[in-house]
Write a protein that holds these residues in place. Structure first.
Motif, PDB file in Angstrom:
ATOM      1  N   UNK A   1     -21.130-100.537  26.143  1.00  0.00           N
ATOM      2  CA  UNK A   1     -22.154-100.777  27.130  1.00  0.00           C
ATOM      3  C   UNK A   1     -23.448-101.203  26.431  1.00  0.00           C
ATOM      4  N   UNK A   2     -23.745-100.551  25.319  1.00  0.00           N
ATOM      5  CA  UNK A   2     -24.950-100.903  24.573  1.00  0.00           C
ATOM      6  C   UNK A   2     -24.881-102.343  24.070  1.00  0.00           C
ATOM      7  N   UNK A   3     -23.689-102.775  23.662  1.00  0.00           N
ATOM      8  CA  UNK A   3     -23.532-104.153  23.193  1.00  0.00           C
ATOM      9  C   UNK A   3     -23.811-105.152  24.317  1.00  0.00           C
ATOM     10  N   UNK A   4     -23.357-104.831  25.519  1.00  0.00           N
ATOM     11  CA  UNK A   4     -23.595-105.725  26.655  1.00  0.00           C
ATOM     12  C   UNK A   4     -25.087-105.817  26.972  1.00  0.00           C
ATOM     13  N   UNK A   5     -25.783-104.693  26.904  1.00  0.00           N
ATOM     14  CA  UNK A   5     -27.229-104.706  27.137  1.00  0.00           C
ATOM     15  C   UNK A   5     -27.921-105.516  26.054  1.00  0.00           C
ATOM     16  N   UNK A   6     -27.488-105.367  24.818  1.00  0.00           N
ATOM     17  CA  UNK A   6     -28.069-106.112  23.705  1.00  0.00           C
ATOM     18  C   UNK A   6     -27.868-107.621  23.880  1.00  0.00           C
ATOM     19  N   UNK A   7     -26.659-108.014  24.256  1.00  0.00           N
ATOM     20  CA  UNK A   7     -26.372-109.441  24.459  1.00  0.00           C
ATOM     21  C   UNK A   7     -27.207-109.994  25.612  1.00  0.00           C
ATOM     22  N   UNK A   8     -27.292-109.234  26.702  1.00  0.00           N
ATOM     23  CA  UNK A   8     -28.062-109.688  27.864  1.00  0.00           C
ATOM     24  C   UNK A   8     -29.544-109.818  27.533  1.00  0.00           C
ATOM     25  N   UNK A   9     -30.078-108.832  26.828  1.00  0.00           N
ATOM     26  CA  UNK A   9     -31.488-108.890  26.433  1.00  0.00           C
ATOM     27  C   UNK A   9     -31.740-110.097  25.528  1.00  0.00           C
ATOM     28  N   UNK A  10     -30.855-110.312  24.565  1.00  0.00           N
ATOM     29  CA  UNK A  10     -30.986-111.472  23.672  1.00  0.00           C
ATOM     30  C   UNK A  10     -30.919-112.782  24.428  1.00  0.00           C
ATOM     31  N   UNK A  11     -30.053-112.837  25.435  1.00  0.00           N
ATOM     32  CA  UNK A  11     -29.913-114.070  26.212  1.00  0.00           C
ATOM     33  C   UNK A  11     -31.216-114.417  26.935  1.00  0.00           C
ATOM     34  N   UNK A  12     -31.867-113.421  27.513  1.00  0.00           N
ATOM     35  CA  UNK A  12     -33.094-113.684  28.256  1.00  0.00           C
ATOM     36  C   UNK A  12     -34.294-113.926  27.340  1.00  0.00           C
ATOM     37  N   UNK A  13     -34.370-113.228  26.222  1.00  0.00           N
ATOM     38  CA  UNK A  13     -35.530-113.385  25.344  1.00  0.00           C
ATOM     39  C   UNK A  13     -35.425-114.592  24.431  1.00  0.00           C
ATOM     40  N   UNK A  14     -34.222-115.023  24.114  1.00  0.00           N
ATOM     41  CA  UNK A  14     -34.046-116.161  23.200  1.00  0.00           C
ATOM     42  C   UNK A  14     -33.642-117.437  23.936  1.00  0.00           C
ATOM     43  N   UNK A  15     -33.638-117.404  25.258  1.00  0.00           N
ATOM     44  CA  UNK A  15     -33.356-118.577  26.104  1.00  0.00           C
ATOM     45  C   UNK A  15     -32.011-119.210  25.781  1.00  0.00           C
ATOM     46  N   UNK A  16     -30.945-118.391  25.832  1.00  0.00           N
ATOM     47  CA  UNK A  16     -29.602-118.912  25.624  1.00  0.00           C
ATOM     48  C   UNK A  16     -29.245-119.848  26.778  1.00  0.00           C
ATOM     49  N   UNK A  17     -28.234-120.634  26.564  1.00  0.00           N
ATOM     50  CA  UNK A  17     -27.778-121.564  27.595  1.00  0.00           C
ATOM     51  C   UNK A  17     -27.182-120.786  28.773  1.00  0.00           C
ATOM     52  N   UNK A  18     -27.244-121.384  29.948  1.00  0.00           N
ATOM     53  CA  UNK A  18     -26.748-120.743  31.163  1.00  0.00           C
ATOM     54  C   UNK A  18     -25.238-120.507  31.117  1.00  0.00           C
ATOM     55  N   UNK A  19     -24.528-121.222  30.266  1.00  0.00           N
ATOM     56  CA  UNK A  19     -23.070-121.051  30.200  1.00  0.00           C
ATOM     57  C   UNK A  19     -22.685-119.664  29.672  1.00  0.00           C
ATOM     58  N   UNK A  20     -23.613-118.956  29.060  1.00  0.00           N
ATOM     59  CA  UNK A  20     -23.349-117.601  28.573  1.00  0.00           C
ATOM     60  C   UNK A  20     -23.539-116.552  29.667  1.00  0.00           C
ATOM     61  N   UNK A  21     -24.115-116.963  30.788  1.00  0.00           N
ATOM     62  CA  UNK A  21     -24.405-116.007  31.854  1.00  0.00           C
ATOM     63  C   UNK A  21     -23.133-115.389  32.439  1.00  0.00           C
ATOM     64  N   UNK A  22     -22.138-116.190  32.791  1.00  0.00           N
ATOM     65  CA  UNK A  22     -20.904-115.666  33.403  1.00  0.00           C
ATOM     66  C   UNK A  22     -20.153-114.721  32.460  1.00  0.00           C
TER      67      UNK A  22
END
Length: 91
Positions: A1-22
């Motif tokens: 669960x912590x890994x998922x939160x880490x990935x999600x936080x990184x996605x929003x703060x580092x402006x990952x591509x939208x294809x990583x959202x799903x």
């Protein structure tokens, strides 16, 4: 669960591509489901006990689902019938 939160936080703060959202959402949902499943399995076992009893007839114990049934230090004049199953039927 912590890994998922880490990935999600990184996605929003580092402006990952939208294809990583799903895949990230799927990871969070699966992780949350597993967390709930693991926590629900920590329940104490169900027990039915007949102890130090004198019965002039028969004794019947029925349990649906998982658990423990026991008859200890008892006198039973007739039959002892124990069954366990998902609908109370013998398993």
């Amino acid at each position: 669960m912590a890994a998922a939160v880490n990935v999600t936080t990184g996605m929003f703060t580092q402006h990952w591509a939208a294809r990583w959202l799903a895949p990230t959402i799927a990871l969070v949902v699966v992780g949350g489901g597993l967390e709930v499943l693991l926590r629900s399995s920590d329940r104490p076992p169900v027990r039915q006990r007949v102890s130090r009893t004198k019965v002039g007839g028969g004794v019947r114990q029925r349990m649906s689902g998982v658990g423990e049934q026991s008859v200890i230090d008892s006198e039973i004049a007739r039959d002892l019938d124990q069954s366990q199953g998902t609908n109370g039927d013998a398993a």
